[in-house]
Design a protein around this motif. Sequence first.
Motif, mmCIF file in Angstrom:
data_model
loop_
_atom_site.group_PDB
_atom_site.id
_atom_site.type_symbol
_atom_site.label_atom_id
_atom_site.label_comp_id
_atom_site.label_asym_id
_atom_site.label_seq_id
_atom_site.Cartn_x
_atom_site.Cartn_y
_atom_site.Cartn_z
ATOM 1 N N THR A 31 0.849 -1.189 0.000
ATOM 2 C CA THR A 31 0.000 0.000 0.000
ATOM 3 C C THR A 31 0.885 1.241 0.000
ATOM 4 O OG1 THR A 31 -1.617 -1.202 1.306
ATOM 5 C CG2 THR A 31 -1.835 1.183 1.269
ATOM 6 N N PRO A 32 0.553 2.267 -0.788
ATOM 7 C CA PRO A 32 1.342 3.502 -0.712
ATOM 8 C C PRO A 32 1.316 4.056 0.709
ATOM 9 C CG PRO A 32 -0.184 3.582 -2.567
ATOM 10 C CD PRO A 32 -0.521 2.357 -1.764
ATOM 11 N N ARG A 33 2.490 4.412 1.243
ATOM 12 C CA ARG A 33 2.575 4.894 2.619
ATOM 13 C C ARG A 33 2.567 6.410 2.715
ATOM 14 N NH1 ARG A 33 6.977 2.394 6.154
ATOM 15 N NH2 ARG A 33 5.975 3.885 7.496
ATOM 16 N N SER A 34 3.034 7.089 1.689
ATOM 17 C CA SER A 34 3.141 8.539 1.813
ATOM 18 C C SER A 34 1.930 9.239 1.202
ATOM 19 C CB SER A 34 4.416 9.043 1.136
ATOM 20 O OG SER A 34 4.400 8.708 -0.231
ATOM 21 N N ALA A 35 1.522 10.295 1.860
ATOM 22 C CA ALA A 35 0.426 11.123 1.367
ATOM 23 C C ALA A 35 1.048 12.369 0.743
ATOM 24 C CB ALA A 35 -0.504 11.508 2.508
ATOM 25 N N SER A 36 0.847 12.555 -0.548
ATOM 26 C CA SER A 36 1.427 13.699 -1.251
ATOM 27 C C SER A 36 0.340 14.677 -1.665
ATOM 28 C CB SER A 36 2.173 13.240 -2.503
ATOM 29 O OG SER A 36 3.269 12.451 -2.150
ATOM 30 N N LEU A 37 0.667 15.943 -1.526
ATOM 31 C CA LEU A 37 -0.215 17.012 -1.983
ATOM 32 C C LEU A 37 -0.067 17.113 -3.496
ATOM 33 C CD1 LEU A 37 -1.886 19.665 -1.080
ATOM 34 C CD2 LEU A 37 0.254 20.805 -1.581
ATOM 35 N N ARG A 38 -1.180 16.984 -4.211
ATOM 36 C CA ARG A 38 -1.135 17.046 -5.669
ATOM 37 C C ARG A 38 -1.738 18.360 -6.133
ATOM 38 N NH1 ARG A 38 -0.136 12.519 -4.289
ATOM 39 N NH2 ARG A 38 0.001 10.471 -5.124
ATOM 40 N N MET A 39 -0.977 19.029 -6.994
ATOM 41 C CA MET A 39 -1.438 20.322 -7.487
ATOM 42 C C MET A 39 -1.390 20.351 -9.006
ATOM 43 S SD MET A 39 1.932 22.544 -6.348
ATOM 44 C CE MET A 39 0.916 23.790 -5.798
ATOM 45 N N ARG A 40 -2.279 21.155 -9.561
ATOM 46 C CA ARG A 40 -2.404 21.288 -11.010
ATOM 47 C C ARG A 40 -2.305 22.763 -11.370
ATOM 48 N NH1 ARG A 40 -7.951 20.087 -13.461
ATOM 49 N NH2 ARG A 40 -7.736 21.787 -14.897
ATOM 50 N N MET A 41 -1.465 23.083 -12.353
ATOM 51 C CA MET A 41 -1.308 24.456 -12.841
ATOM 52 C C MET A 41 -2.288 24.674 -13.985
ATOM 53 S SD MET A 41 1.110 25.546 -11.006
ATOM 54 C CE MET A 41 2.670 25.285 -10.253
ATOM 55 N N VAL A 42 -3.069 25.745 -13.890
ATOM 56 C CA VAL A 42 -4.046 26.062 -14.933
ATOM 57 C C VAL A 42 -3.983 27.555 -15.250
ATOM 58 C CG1 VAL A 42 -5.622 24.178 -14.305
ATOM 59 C CG2 VAL A 42 -5.934 26.436 -13.295
ATOM 60 N N ARG A 43 -4.551 27.889 -16.369
ATOM 61 C CA ARG A 43 -4.687 29.286 -16.782
ATOM 62 C C ARG A 43 -6.146 29.512 -17.144
ATOM 63 N NH1 ARG A 43 -0.423 32.407 -18.352
ATOM 64 N NH2 ARG A 43 0.804 30.546 -18.769
ATOM 65 N N LYS A 44 -6.712 30.623 -16.677
ATOM 66 C CA LYS A 44 -8.113 30.934 -17.006
ATOM 67 C C LYS A 44 -8.211 31.410 -18.448
ATOM 68 C CE LYS A 44 -10.100 32.242 -12.584
ATOM 69 N NZ LYS A 44 -10.766 33.280 -11.818
ATOM 70 N N VAL A 45 -9.141 30.805 -19.179
ATOM 71 C CA VAL A 45 -9.451 31.260 -20.530
ATOM 72 C C VAL A 45 -10.652 32.196 -20.453
ATOM 73 C CG1 VAL A 45 -10.144 30.539 -22.848
ATOM 74 C CG2 VAL A 45 -8.529 29.149 -21.536
ATOM 75 N N THR A 46 -11.685 31.737 -19.754
ATOM 76 C CA THR A 46 -12.850 32.567 -19.441
ATOM 77 C C THR A 46 -13.158 32.342 -17.964
ATOM 78 O OG1 THR A 46 -14.481 30.855 -19.945
ATOM 79 C CG2 THR A 46 -13.786 32.274 -21.788
ATOM 80 N N ASP A 47 -14.196 32.973 -17.449
ATOM 81 C CA ASP A 47 -14.549 32.779 -16.044
ATOM 82 C C ASP A 47 -14.901 31.333 -15.718
ATOM 83 O OD1 ASP A 47 -14.076 35.382 -15.349
ATOM 84 O OD2 ASP A 47 -16.162 36.020 -15.573
#
Length: 167
Positions: A31-47
Amino acid sequence: MTDKARNILVTTIVLLVSLYSCTQERQPCLTPRSASLRMRMVRKVTDSLTIDTATPNPFFRAVAAGGQQGYLYTSRSSFALSLSPVADTSMWLYSPDTAAGTLTDTIIFRYERQLQFISNACGYTYYYDLRSAATTSHTIDSVQIINSSVTSDASKNHIQVYIHPRP
């Protein structure tokens, strides 16, 4: 070799073999033992529309009292970072392109830690409950928590980072 020495040797070998045969083989931790914070980079095209935004040569550096650790990535839009199991705050420096000498942003995560039992084979780990995320705004426009529960589940993103729109 005397009879007494031979008897001691035979007794020792029999004892070692019997002890070895009684030891249990430990189950591996699958079982995976470590908990990692996952982040995604995005750019707004419209609201209401965002697009994934890969950064050319991103660099993340954790800032902690015990020292620093850094990660240099190839071009991508999703990242996994670790949170401190001994503090309720983690601070990361982020540079979107180390080759171009871009300005560095600071991202601060505040969270609560929860000790989590995984299994007898795997032991314990920490899961986290994100409370807030803040950033400077050189290249990052803003950050948003989209899933506050940071566990060992690798399929979920936790933070969405909005990159400043291109001029």
